[in-house]
Design an enzyme around this catalytic site. Sequence first.
Site, PDB file in Angstrom:
ATOM      1  CG  HIS A  55      -1.533   1.331   1.524  1.00 13.08           C
ATOM      2  ND1 HIS A  55      -2.321   2.028   0.627  1.00 13.08           N
ATOM      3  CD2 HIS A  55      -1.450   2.112   2.637  1.00 13.08           C
ATOM      4  CE1 HIS A  55      -2.709   3.168   1.179  1.00 13.08           C
ATOM      5  NE2 HIS A  55      -2.192   3.249   2.386  1.00 13.08           N
ATOM      6  CG  HIS A  81       0.466   7.401   4.388  1.00 16.08           C
ATOM      7  ND1 HIS A  81       1.003   6.621   3.388  1.00 16.08           N
ATOM      8  CD2 HIS A  81      -0.775   6.896   4.614  1.00 16.08           C
ATOM      9  CE1 HIS A  81       0.136   5.704   3.020  1.00 16.08           C
ATOM     10  NE2 HIS A  81      -0.958   5.837   3.754  1.00 16.08           N
ATOM     11  CD  GLU A  85      -4.938   6.644  10.723  1.00 14.51           C
ATOM     12  OE1 GLU A  85      -5.856   5.944  10.267  1.00 14.51           O
ATOM     13  OE2 GLU A  85      -4.616   7.750  10.243  1.00 14.51           O
ATOM     14  CG  ASP A  86      -2.769   2.230  10.663  1.00 14.12           C
ATOM     15  OD1 ASP A  86      -3.736   2.554  11.388  1.00 14.12           O
ATOM     16  OD2 ASP A  86      -2.813   2.277   9.426  1.00 14.12           O
ATOM     17  CG  ASP A 147      -3.841   7.007   2.300  1.00 14.66           C
ATOM     18  OD1 ASP A 147      -3.720   5.778   2.190  1.00 14.66           O
ATOM     19  OD2 ASP A 147      -4.511   7.544   3.198  1.00 14.66           O
TER      20      ASP A 147
END
Length: 204
Positions: A55, A81, A85-86, A147
Amino acid sequence: MKTFTGWRTWEQARSDLAVRSLGADDLAVLDRAVEAARGWHGPQQRPTGVPYLEHLLEALEVLVRGAGVTDVDTLAAAVLHDVVEDTDATVSAVEAGFGPVVAELVDWVTMPPAGGQGRQAKRAAKTAYLRRLREAPPEAITVKLADRVSNVQTLDRMPPDFQRRYYAETVTYIMPLIETLEGPAGQWFAEWYGAWRRHFAHLG
């Protein structure tokens, strides 16, 4: 509608980037960004079951082969990116490794955690995040658009309910971001998302 799925490994991407005359110093920055992303994301996979790195490379491919972006900070931010967040990465860790510009771009595209529990709280947090993107600098918007290209270019592989929901979100919140961009990149994203919207018009 053009899709961006050619760079499955960093070796493939790096070879193409070198052909496109990306300098040795910039390639070295991206080498480090990919290694950092690999370390932070670890064994994570996308909902389709592919390694998470694919991705990130798709987003990078969108920027380079699609929108014609060459700014290395923007490209590094695309690779990184999702790390805040992850994963357990922090904005401070990104800044320590890649400088304040990359860290700021990653921070802009990172959705903050929901302020409460449950689906409604998560939905409200996401809506606030998407609306706030209108205030982001052009480079951060460019990363977000790339994204989302990666996420929606094969939208038909996802469950029907998700397809409709994600299509609506993209049309409502993501596509209007293109209006804030100027120059060739903005024009390219406008054309790509226009073709994508026509391709998936049955979801509207």
